[in-house]
Design an enzyme around this catalytic site. Structure first.
Site, short mmCIF file in Angstrom:
data_model
loop_
_atom_site.label_atom_id
_atom_site.label_comp_id
_atom_site.label_asym_id
_atom_site.label_seq_id
_atom_site.Cartn_x
_atom_site.Cartn_y
_atom_site.Cartn_z
N GLU A 42 38.31 37.77 49.26
CA GLU A 42 37.67 37.11 50.39
C GLU A 42 36.95 38.12 51.30
O GLU A 42 37.15 38.13 52.52
CB GLU A 42 38.70 36.30 51.19
CG GLU A 42 39.40 35.25 50.34
CD GLU A 42 40.38 34.39 51.14
OE1 GLU A 42 40.85 34.87 52.19
OE2 GLU A 42 40.65 33.26 50.72
N GLU A 94 42.68 30.11 44.45
CA GLU A 94 43.88 29.83 45.23
C GLU A 94 43.82 28.41 45.76
O GLU A 94 42.80 27.98 46.29
CB GLU A 94 43.99 30.79 46.43
CG GLU A 94 44.10 32.26 46.07
CD GLU A 94 44.17 33.15 47.30
OE1 GLU A 94 44.46 32.62 48.40
OE2 GLU A 94 43.93 34.36 47.18
#
Length: 489
Positions: free
Chosen positions: A124, A270
């Site tokens: 991220e 995720e």
């Protein structure tokens, strides 16, 4: 999942979730993936975790580094692996020689024994909370790692990808529907370079999607829309969305299409639901979420824009009691297994809708059956408010007190319970050393289980093989959180 706060764009009802699974099957579990995080003070031995993966028919695992002990444990297991380069190594990977060395040390030397399929370049890295720290570092690192993989002769079957948070795309406020999705303007050029590079190398785009965060970040978000069996819907020019997962995923597809790559393979790196640390983070909600997600994935329903199979990784496999809680107290409670490898609730990973018990870690060793508690013979609260508060703050700074927060499993304890819980968590983290249960004479060791109702006072696992994680990242939160808890003392 990133250790930094996630950002939110609440201008549209389906919420492009901004934080830092199971793609399942009909006849086998070849698509099941989980995230294996290791931010824990006491880790289960890697071989024990690998056996848990095998016992539960999990055949894909996503890591957050390329730890040698983990890779050795995975050798010969047949489990498909996504290894990772942490964000703090992205700058180094801007050097091609460094990238080649990383591939040599972490990929090619294990390639004969470990079934490596992906390399996650960063985690991220474009989160807005990073303030652009990695914007100019990610693409060069991606380019060099894939080039090094290609040069090593493994690039045809090992692909580099960049796990991105869903805050890299959104829909405009005046047209808040998935089909209007576009990548963020401040990173548009970087995303264009990355997407084109992934397409050229036939590599997937990886995104992390968290319906839970929709509820956490917006009090106006329709509760049932975070699940898969609610009545809330969003109409996108005749296409009806009944859950935020599908809407978020398709917002990404529209963003990719706008760059000319609407057919790119997308991995959900995720997705999950925490079980403590917030009023909506609990076992009933987690069970409801997975009871909807798993059958959907097993049936290969996909989304309105992309029916069919989607590769999905559950976050996470085991709780991590040393994760940063900057995003929220729930960060340490994402696992479907507790810290000791025991299942939290039944979950049918086959997607057949049956309540099946997961297989927990076997032969787990624990420390002695003893706890640390507030000494009832200590100075009365009225004469020691500051002393008690300071000691509780200290205990929570260097252990995990997230269960004491509002709406959490231990959030209804009284002052005595709060203090005892904090003291015990520190005592357990310190491997039950006698001096770790003193707190200036305020604490004492007991062999009586002092758990209360739904609030468990845990005993830590013994003989950790991987050492301790320090709580430096959470010091500030520990002080603030527990000062709040004890202002009334």
């Amino acid at each position: 999942m990133s250790n930094h706060p996630k950002q939110s764009n609440t201008s549209f009802i389906f919420l492009c979730i901004t934080i830092s699974s199971l793609s399942l099957f009909s006849s086998d579990v070849s698509a099941l993936g989980v995230n294996w995080g290791t931010m824990a003070t006491h880790q289960l031995p890697p071989k024990t975790v690998v056996q848990m993966l095998k016992d539960n028919n999990v055949q894909k695992v996503k890591l957050f580094d390329a730890d040698t002990n983990t890779m050795v444990a995975l050798a010969g297991s047949g489990i498909e692996v996504m290894v990772a380069i942490p964000n703090d190594q992205l700058k180094a990977m801007g050097s091609y020689n460094r990238a080649k060395d990383w591939v040599r040390r972490n990929i090619t030397r294990f390639n004969d024994d470990v079934k490596i399929k992906y390399v996650a370049v960063g985690n991220e890295p474009f989160l807005t909370s990073y303030n652009g720290s990695f914007i100019n570092l990610t693409y060069p690192a991606l380019f060099n790692i894939q080039k090094a993989l290609n040069e090593a002769g493994v690039g045809d079957f090992i692909k580099a990808t960049v796990p991105s948070n869903a805050d890299v795309y959104s829909s405009p406020p005046d047209n808040p529907v998935p089909s209007a999705g576009r990548f963020r303007q401040d990173i548009y050029e970087e995303m264009r370079l990355i997407v084109n590079f992934l397409a050229h190398n036939k590599a997937p785009f990886t995104v992390n999607i968290y319906p839970f965060l929709s509820l956490y970040l917006s009090s106006d978000f329709p509760f049932d829309y975070a699940f898969f069996n609610g009545q809330n819907t969003v109409n996108d020019n005749g296409v009806v969305y009944s859950n935020v997962f599908d809407a978020n995923f398709d917002t990404l597809l529209a963003s990719l299409k706008a760059l000319g790559h609407g057919d790119m393979t997308v991995i959900v790196g995720e997705v999950g639901w925490p079980t403590d640390g917030d009023k909506n983070a609990n076992i009933p909600n987690a069970e409801r979420f997975y009871a909807g997600l798993l059958p959907k994935l097993a049936a290969n329903k996909g989304t309105p824009m992309r029916p069919g199979y989607i590769e999905v990784y559950l976050f996470g496999f085991i709780d991590e009691d040393a994760k940063s809680i900057a995003p929220g107290n729930f960060e340490r409670h994402w696992g479907i297994f507790k810290y000791d490898g025991q299942p939290k609730f039944p979950a049918d990973l086959s997607g057949e809708g049956q309540k099946k018990a997961l297989t927990g870690a076997q032969n787990v060793q624990y420390l002695q059956n003893q706890w640390c508690m507030l000494n009832p013979n200590a100075v009365s609260f009225s004469n020691s408010t500051n002393q008690l508060g300071d000691n509780v703050n200290y205990a929570c700074t260097f252990s995990d007190c997230t269960a004491l927060g509002y709406g959490s499993s231990c959030g209804n304890l009284d002052e005595v319970g709060n203090a005892s819980y904090a003291f015990n968590m520190y005592f357990q983290v310190q491997n039950q050393k006698a001096e770790a249960c003193d707190f200036e004479g305020l604490a004492m060791i007991t062999t009586k289980n002092i758990s209360r109702d739904q609030c468990n006072f845990p005993i830590q696992i013994g003989d950790p093989t991987s050492g301790h994680c320090r709580y430096g990242a959470s010091v500030r939160f520990g002080l603030v959180c527990m000062l709040v808890l004890f202002t009334a003392l």
